[in-house]
Write an enzyme that holds these catalytic residues in place. Structure first.
Site, PDB file in Angstrom:
ATOM      1  N   TYR A  64      52.713  28.035  38.672  1.00 39.71           N
ATOM      2  CA  TYR A  64      51.752  28.013  37.564  1.00 39.71           C
ATOM      3  C   TYR A  64      50.630  28.991  37.868  1.00 39.71           C
ATOM      4  CZ  TYR A  64      52.902  24.589  34.024  1.00 39.71           C
ATOM      5  OH  TYR A  64      53.458  23.965  32.945  1.00 39.71           O
ATOM      6  N   GLU A  66      47.719  29.777  35.258  1.00 40.45           N
ATOM      7  CA  GLU A  66      46.787  29.939  34.146  1.00 40.45           C
ATOM      8  C   GLU A  66      45.554  30.713  34.606  1.00 40.45           C
ATOM      9  OE1 GLU A  66      48.632  27.187  34.141  1.00 40.45           O
ATOM     10  OE2 GLU A  66      48.637  26.224  32.169  1.00 40.45           O
ATOM     11  N   ASP A 241      51.445  46.344  15.603  1.00 47.59           N
ATOM     12  CA  ASP A 241      52.534  45.672  16.318  1.00 47.59           C
ATOM     13  C   ASP A 241      53.627  46.723  16.510  1.00 47.59           C
ATOM     14  OD1 ASP A 241      54.793  44.294  17.053  1.00 47.59           O
ATOM     15  OD2 ASP A 241      54.469  42.627  15.665  1.00 47.59           O
ATOM     16  N   THR A 270      56.596  43.672  22.033  1.00 52.66           N
ATOM     17  CA  THR A 270      57.502  42.961  22.916  1.00 52.66           C
ATOM     18  C   THR A 270      57.923  43.967  23.978  1.00 52.66           C
ATOM     19  OG1 THR A 270      59.321  43.496  21.429  1.00 52.66           O
ATOM     20  CG2 THR A 270      58.389  41.294  21.238  1.00 52.66           C
ATOM     21  N   LYS A 273      62.743  45.392  23.552  1.00 56.08           N
ATOM     22  CA  LYS A 273      63.497  46.120  22.519  1.00 56.08           C
ATOM     23  C   LYS A 273      63.712  47.554  23.019  1.00 56.08           C
ATOM     24  CE  LYS A 273      61.997  43.188  18.691  1.00 56.08           C
ATOM     25  NZ  LYS A 273      60.783  42.415  19.034  1.00 56.08           N
ATOM     26  N   ARG A 279      62.667  39.864  28.269  1.00 53.63           N
ATOM     27  CA  ARG A 279      62.146  39.210  27.063  1.00 53.63           C
ATOM     28  C   ARG A 279      60.679  38.883  27.302  1.00 53.63           C
ATOM     29  NH1 ARG A 279      66.145  37.678  23.227  1.00 53.63           N
ATOM     30  NH2 ARG A 279      64.342  37.055  22.003  1.00 53.63           N
TER      31      ARG A 279
HETATM   32  N1  DSN Z   1      63.591  39.272  16.077  1.00 55.38           N
HETATM   33  C1  DSN Z   1      63.031  40.601  16.170  1.00 55.38           C
HETATM   34  C2  DSN Z   1      63.811  41.579  15.382  1.00 55.38           C
HETATM   35  O1  DSN Z   1      65.009  41.451  15.347  1.00 55.38           O
HETATM   36  O2  DSN Z   1      63.253  42.497  14.824  1.00 55.38           O
HETATM   37  C3  DSN Z   1      61.604  40.649  15.799  1.00 55.38           C
HETATM   38  O3  DSN Z   1      61.050  39.417  15.718  1.00 55.38           O
END
Ligand code: DSN
Length: 478
Positions: A64, A66, A241, A270, A273, A279
């Site tokens: 942990y 925090e 974003d 994120t 991607k 993730r």
């Molecule tokens: N789930 C992602 C996507 O496929 O674009 C974004 O949230």
């Protein structure tokens, strides 16, 4: 490092797991087989490196932590401090950001941290000020009432979901659409492109506290300099974003007006991607928001995930290597080749093409809904996802679109020639698929017909196309 090391690491890990719950070990092995054998065109997915994957599978998961580096609510966080500081340093250097916060567990978490930071920074609320300086016990019931009313009635302007925006940018079914008084901007019905004059007009009328840029299904570049000017003209905080295209920013394919980091007050992403990490999520911001952003945990997030922060540090280090820029450029080259291959064969594409990592096919041109097309392609070994198109008559469940993207196949090494072959396989399936009917004879949005022999043939051709580009070539689980 020997190529054998990767095989040994994953084989040993599976052996250890198998001794406890063999079905989990089997499922992990089966997932590798499935990923190796399918033509993965999901625009938001990728294949993380073995080093990134391995950084997640260890005892950092047990800790942990925090708080932030050097200021934790738990003892014994010295090693977590090391990996969190490393991940943040790599993120700052990679993106040229003043501040990086690497704790968010996902994109929605990163966005919630950003929303909170902006609310706390911008909303004039005496009660909030008291709460911020930890005089929480001095707040009266009236103060709390005022605080909820003030924080809960702020305005957000973001791109609409059916134009390619993300559900966390104020879509009503998402919490962002409930916590903010929300309006959205769309795209020009004729071109499918963002009309910046219309965005400016909407901002002038609505006067949002936050203007959100970024998308999950818009196949074009966005001019963040212009959006920042619009935000400034109405006194809004500009948030971007960049979850989908962070890899293209990291790889310097998107620079100048198209790089959000120098233009936005706050940027979320994120890490899994096009950036090809584990993730997770991340927030980058200007110095004035850093303090609020660092309150993300425990304000908005549960305890940070040290094993994932370790993997973020590894993946961000990889993205700082020169070959990542080459990878990012190949993603876009492949996306263009895929779009051109589809267009040449007669497909209808939203905006008529792409200049990023994704392509949005309007499958109404094939007489199908997105759901029918998605399933028919899946039957043929091609993994995609259905997605709304602007002003979609079929809504967000059935949709009229198929979103495809090239980050994953580019990681495997496929190039523009293979993209043209991929376009041929997709077009063949979509042309051969027919929409089905319900029992009462009305048109079904889900049922479809596709000759199974053709689907099998395409699946074999997809496997052949992938064969020269093995996924995780050094890993042999046999
Ligand atoms: N789930 C992602 C996507 O496929 O674009 C974004 O949230």
């Amino acid at each position: 490092m020997s190529r054998n090391a990767e095989s040994t690491a994953f084989r040993s890990a599976l052996e250890v797991i198998r001794a406890v719950e063999p079905r989990v070990a089997d499922a992990i092995g089966a997932e590798l087989t499935d990923q190796r054998e399918s033509l993965k065109l999901i625009a938001s997915e990728n294949y993380a490196s073995p080093a990134t994957l391995l950084a997640m599978g260890n005892w950092f998961s047990d800790k942990y932590a925090e708080g932030t580096v050097g200021r934790r609510f738990y003892a014994g966080c010295q090693n977590v401090d090391t990996v969190e500081a490393l991940a943040a340093e790599h993120a700052r250097e990679l993106f040229g950001a003043a501040h990086a916060y690497v704790q968010p567990h996902s994109g929605i978490d990163a966005n919630l941290v950003a929303f909170w930071a902006v609310l706390a920074d911008r909303v004039e609320s005496p009660a909030l000020k008291k709460a911020q300086v930890r005089q929480v016990n001095d707040l009266t019931e009236a103060d709390w009432f005022a605080l909820r009313r003030e924080l809960g009635n702020q305005r957000m302007l973001g791109m609409s979901l059916d134009a390619g925006g993300h559900l966390t940018h104020g879509f009503r079914p998402n919490i962002s659409g409930k916590m903010f008084d929300q309006r959205s901007y769309g795209t020009d019905p004729a071109t499918g492109l963002i009309d910046y004059d219309r965005v400016a007009e909407a901002a002038r009328e609505f006067k949002p506290l936050i203007l959100v840029g970024g998308y999950s299904a818009y196949p074009r570049k966005v001019n963040f300099r212009i959006l920042r000017e619009i935000a400034d003209s109405v006194g809004a905080t500009f948030m971007v974003d960049m979850a989908h295209f962070a890899g293209l920013v990291a790889g310097k394919v998107f620079t100048g007006d198209f790089d959000p980091v120098p233009h936005a007050h706050i940027v979320t992403t994120t890490t899994h991607k096009s950036l090809r990490g584990p993730r997770g999520g991340m927030v980058l911001c200007q110095p004035e928001l850093a303090d609020q952003v660092d309150r993300g945990c425990p304000m908005v997030l549960g305890g940070p995930l040290p094993h994932v922060m370790a993997a973020k540090a590894v993946a961000l280090a990889e993205a700082r290597r020169p070959d990542f820029a080459d990878y990012a450029q190949r993603i876009v080259d492949n996306s263009r080749a895929l779009a051109e291959g589809l267009l040449r064969r007669g497909a209808k594409l939203v905006t008529g093409g792409t200049d990023n990592h994704l392509v949005l096919i309007d499958v109404s041109g094939y007489g199908l809904t997105g759901r029918q097309a998605e399933q028919a392609l899946l039957d043929s070994g091609i993994v995609t996802n259905r997605n709304s198109v602007p002003q979609d008559p079929n809504g967000a469940w059935y949709t009229s679109g198929i979103r495809i993207g090239t980050p994953a196949l580019t990681t495997r090494g496929l190039g523009t020639a293979e993209m043209d072959q991929t376009a041929e396989l997709m077009h063949t399936v979509l042309t051969a698929t027919t929409a089905g009917a319900n029992a009462d004879g009305t048109p079904s949005k889900a049922k479809y017909a596709l000759d199974p022999a053709l689907a099998d043939k395409i699946a074999r051709q997809a496997t052949d196309l992938l064969a020269p580009f093995p996924l995780y070539p050094a890993i042999d689980l046999a």
